[in-house]
Motif scaffolding. Sequence first.
Motif, short mmCIF file in Angstrom:
data_model
loop_
_atom_site.label_atom_id
_atom_site.label_comp_id
_atom_site.label_asym_id
_atom_site.label_seq_id
_atom_site.Cartn_x
_atom_site.Cartn_y
_atom_site.Cartn_z
N PHE A 223 -6.64 19.34 9.58
CA PHE A 223 -5.52 18.71 10.28
C PHE A 223 -4.19 19.20 9.73
O PHE A 223 -3.98 19.27 8.52
CB PHE A 223 -5.58 17.18 10.14
N LEU A 224 -3.30 19.55 10.66
CA LEU A 224 -1.91 19.84 10.29
C LEU A 224 -1.20 18.52 9.99
O LEU A 224 -0.42 18.42 9.03
CB LEU A 224 -1.23 20.57 11.44
N LEU A 225 -1.49 17.52 10.81
CA LEU A 225 -0.84 16.21 10.70
C LEU A 225 -1.87 15.11 10.80
O LEU A 225 -2.78 15.17 11.63
CB LEU A 225 0.19 16.04 11.84
N GLU A 226 -1.72 14.11 9.95
CA GLU A 226 -2.52 12.90 10.10
C GLU A 226 -1.64 11.69 9.80
O GLU A 226 -1.06 11.58 8.72
CB GLU A 226 -3.73 12.91 9.18
N MET A 227 -1.52 10.81 10.80
CA MET A 227 -0.79 9.56 10.63
C MET A 227 -1.82 8.44 10.54
O MET A 227 -2.68 8.31 11.42
CB MET A 227 0.16 9.32 11.80
N LYS A 228 -1.74 7.62 9.49
CA LYS A 228 -2.75 6.59 9.25
C LYS A 228 -2.12 5.20 9.22
O LYS A 228 -1.16 4.96 8.49
CB LYS A 228 -3.45 6.83 7.91
N ASN A 229 -2.68 4.30 10.03
CA ASN A 229 -2.32 2.87 9.99
C ASN A 229 -0.81 2.65 10.06
O ASN A 229 -0.25 1.85 9.31
CB ASN A 229 -2.87 2.21 8.72
N ILE A 230 -0.16 3.34 10.98
CA ILE A 230 1.30 3.24 11.09
C ILE A 230 1.67 1.93 11.80
O ILE A 230 1.23 1.66 12.92
CB ILE A 230 1.89 4.43 11.85
N SER A 231 2.51 1.14 11.15
CA SER A 231 3.01 -0.12 11.73
C SER A 231 4.53 -0.14 11.59
O SER A 231 5.09 0.32 10.58
CB SER A 231 2.41 -1.33 11.02
N LYS A 232 5.19 -0.68 12.61
CA LYS A 232 6.64 -0.75 12.61
C LYS A 232 7.07 -2.00 13.37
O LYS A 232 6.56 -2.26 14.47
CB LYS A 232 7.22 0.52 13.27
N SER A 233 7.99 -2.77 12.78
CA SER A 233 8.46 -4.00 13.42
C SER A 233 9.96 -3.95 13.64
O SER A 233 10.70 -3.31 12.89
CB SER A 233 8.11 -5.21 12.55
N PHE A 234 10.40 -4.65 14.69
CA PHE A 234 11.82 -4.84 14.97
C PHE A 234 12.06 -6.33 15.12
O PHE A 234 11.46 -6.97 15.99
CB PHE A 234 12.23 -4.12 16.26
N SER A 235 12.92 -6.88 14.27
CA SER A 235 13.24 -8.32 14.32
C SER A 235 11.99 -9.18 14.34
O SER A 235 11.89 -10.17 15.08
CB SER A 235 14.10 -8.62 15.56
N GLY A 236 11.01 -8.78 13.54
CA GLY A 236 9.78 -9.56 13.42
C GLY A 236 8.76 -9.30 14.50
O GLY A 236 7.65 -9.83 14.46
N VAL A 237 9.11 -8.45 15.49
CA VAL A 237 8.17 -8.14 16.58
C VAL A 237 7.55 -6.77 16.30
O VAL A 237 8.27 -5.77 16.11
CB VAL A 237 8.89 -8.12 17.94
N LYS A 238 6.19 -6.71 16.28
CA LYS A 238 5.51 -5.45 15.96
C LYS A 238 5.53 -4.51 17.16
O LYS A 238 4.96 -4.81 18.21
CB LYS A 238 4.07 -5.73 15.52
#
Length: 511
Positions: free
Chosen positions: A5-20
């Motif tokens: 793999f050139l790239l592997e993103m694992k378990n990425i989470s991002k929230s805005f103002s408490g909203v996922k």
Amino acid sequence: MSESFLLEMKNISKSFSGVKALDGIHLQVRPGECVGLCGENGAGKSTLMKVLSAVYPYGTWEGEIFWEGRELKATSIRETEKAGIAIIHQELMMVPHLSVAENIFLGNEISSHGFLDYDAMNARAQELLAKLNVHDINPALPVLNYSGGKQQLIEIAKALNKNAKLLILDEPTSALTSSEIRTLLDLIKQFKAEGMACVYISHKLEEVAEIADTVTVIRDGAHIGTKPMAELNTASIVTMMVGREMKNLYPKEDHAIGEVILEARNITCWDVTNPNRKVVDNVSLKIRKGEILGIAGLVGAGRTELVSTLFGAYPTAHQGTIHLDGREVSIRTPRDAVRAGICMVPEDRKKSGILPIIGVGHNMTVSVLSRFARFGLIDEHQELAQIQAEILRLKIKTADPMLPIASLSGGNQQKAVLSKMMLPEPRVLILDEPTRGVDVGAKYEIYKLIFALAKTGVAVLMVSSELPEVLGISDRVLVIGEGQLRGDFVNDNLTQEQVLAAAIGHAAQVA
């Protein structure tokens, strides 16, 4: 991380103002592989790519990113570009008045003895464009001289200049002509053969099917699945995207068609830049109550100029008359049109449809503020109740009705613009490319709204570059070619071939 793999993103989470916005997303890309990233508007595709490219820097999200076998903790776009990750956003990041070369080298200028070396930058820009088989762009001219398709190629040249190993394309063909789309898809195939990887985000699933090796689908910020394209087709991708099988994208419903409500006679418009050239040439049309009238034609045929004139928004010389219920009306401005009962959703929502820094809700109610006025003050509770009802009716995804509309996905912005033009309760609703940049699920909801409006007697005039869409929902189809009316067809077993033949001037027919 696997070395393949050139790239592997694992378990990425991002929230805005408490909203996922993202909840445990996985994405893997091999060298020379094209991954199609699919999902409905608001699913989190662009957010995921902003995490990858460090628009959202390390520390503002959870999970891990591995790049060429090592963990990537980038805190700036400059870092990800240096690593070889280049993103071309849905809204092109061009400085229109700067030259092509200046845009390509922006932030990475070539200098000599403390001065910018324009000769070197122009020569290098010419080399980069030649690699893309582009020979009709002058690097010394301003970017604004060139079409959206050419600007897309300039963005790719900028990525090549930064030695990109992974090219991310976010809705790259939403404003391109068919020939420009063909050029872009062929380039991506060329890049793949040379070992460059690609993440391709698009609602045009036929494009994904043509160039993607694997497809990753996300829904509501969650990872739904990743499969080889060889095991999928466009229907199965749609099912993964929306969580249900969609057998019929065009939910045709019976609706009564009444008497003529609007008639335009002998509409002629002259080109904004060339006052001697007609872009609309003596076109007349009629539309009836409850009728859905599609307007088809090649890009540049004069469709947008025609409907802009009906809405009082065409900026330069034009002539002709407009009649409502058999009486001539004077429509010089959009305000005149709205007062007469004609509303329009414009082709370019960013330029003409939204007020980007104000809230989603206020974008919707701006057309009917007088409805909430009491003694010179706005009844905010009444306005908020209307906003919440519209968000529910149009299924607009927003964490808060007062978030700036620019923070929403393109499809949700489009729904808000639709709401703004539906709230005045128009008698005639003009829709110019109403589903551009909108996913299949949102398209289905927009089509249902169009049929619901037609059932109440609203006349809908729809311009679209997607012939399946025109044929899927229209009662009648007008074909415009080189500014002239080339065909007026009842949509009874009408084919794409018939429409195209009329558009290019063969077998034109007026019913």
